[in-house]
Design an enzyme around this catalytic site. Sequence first.
Site, short mmCIF file in Angstrom:
data_model
loop_
_atom_site.label_atom_id
_atom_site.label_comp_id
_atom_site.label_asym_id
_atom_site.label_seq_id
_atom_site.Cartn_x
_atom_site.Cartn_y
_atom_site.Cartn_z
N HIS B 52 9.85 -3.36 -14.76
CA HIS B 52 10.01 -2.23 -13.85
C HIS B 52 11.45 -1.68 -13.93
O HIS B 52 12.39 -2.42 -14.25
CB HIS B 52 9.72 -2.65 -12.41
CG HIS B 52 8.27 -2.84 -12.11
ND1 HIS B 52 7.76 -2.93 -10.85
CD2 HIS B 52 7.20 -2.96 -12.94
CE1 HIS B 52 6.45 -3.09 -10.89
NE2 HIS B 52 6.08 -3.13 -12.15
N GLU B 54 13.62 -0.85 -11.66
CA GLU B 54 14.62 -1.47 -10.79
C GLU B 54 15.13 -2.79 -11.39
O GLU B 54 16.33 -3.10 -11.31
CB GLU B 54 14.03 -1.78 -9.40
CG GLU B 54 13.55 -0.56 -8.63
CD GLU B 54 12.07 -0.29 -8.85
OE1 GLU B 54 11.57 -0.43 -9.99
OE2 GLU B 54 11.40 0.09 -7.87
N CYS B 82 8.06 -1.54 -5.40
CA CYS B 82 6.97 -2.48 -5.09
C CYS B 82 7.60 -3.69 -4.38
O CYS B 82 8.82 -3.85 -4.38
CB CYS B 82 6.25 -2.89 -6.37
SG CYS B 82 7.19 -4.04 -7.40
#
Lengths: 148, 148
Positions: B52, B54, B82
């Site tokens: 992801h 991040e 998430c």
Amino acid sequence: METQSFLLEALTLAEEAASHGEVPVGAVIVHEGKIVGRGSNSREKSQDPLGHAEIQAIHEASKSLQSWRLIDCDLYVTLEPCPMCLAACQQARIRKVVYGAKDEKGGAICLGFGVHDHPKLNHRFQVLYSPMEACSLVLKEFFAKLRS
Amino acid sequence: METQSFLLEALTLAEEAASHGEVPVGAVIVHEGKIVGRGSNSREKSQDPLGHAEIQAIHEASKSLQSWRLIDCDLYVTLEPCPMCLAACQQARIRKVVYGAKDEKGGAICLGFGVHDHPKLNHRFQVLYSPMEACSLVLKEFFAKLRS
């Protein structure tokens, strides 16, 4: 019997972490009876906030299986996963998580972040506490040594 | 003004991800006014469940700052994180998270996994929704293209 033996494998990794001055947590990922990923906490050495045992084991298992979906894979870890690691298991589609010691302060289950069975998420999985005294003992001994 | 410009940087990374066939999400980490980490979603290419935006940005920032503690660092991301990514920000001691589009299906805030302000955790931080239409538009266009 199987649970015990995989938790013992994870414990060996935790003990290795302790010998390098890391908080002793270890994890293995099992697919069709074989270990496909191993991890131990390495946050100090790597200076990586994601250097948790579970994350390392997930990385290794994804490489072994050449997929980000760890279908039919179970993760055995000495300590109750933190919210990040439990949610990483959710992302990785892990089938089952088993841990040997509770983490009252930072564990996802103890804190109420049970991301494994949220009705809105597209993958749900089992999380089992399978008490093994040695898993908490290795942590107690590590912190006792640090203090002395 | 600052928020807008950092979200636009993240958006550029999201657009890059889309051009490689990845779900378009981008993130930057800012320390003392400078970008120290960048990330874009790369889950398909890397076959890594942790691919992801991040997570990639946190990795890069930890390397830049040579520390797992991202003190005084803010993360700007196009899509609501998430649960894994929000908890990773907690682990990394991020000061503030700003996102430009809500994720009703998988966002940590929408799902009720607000790990950023849990009274039992030793680090708490701000999470702000700063609506930017382009951040959701890039996703809508990507999925419309996939369907057609």
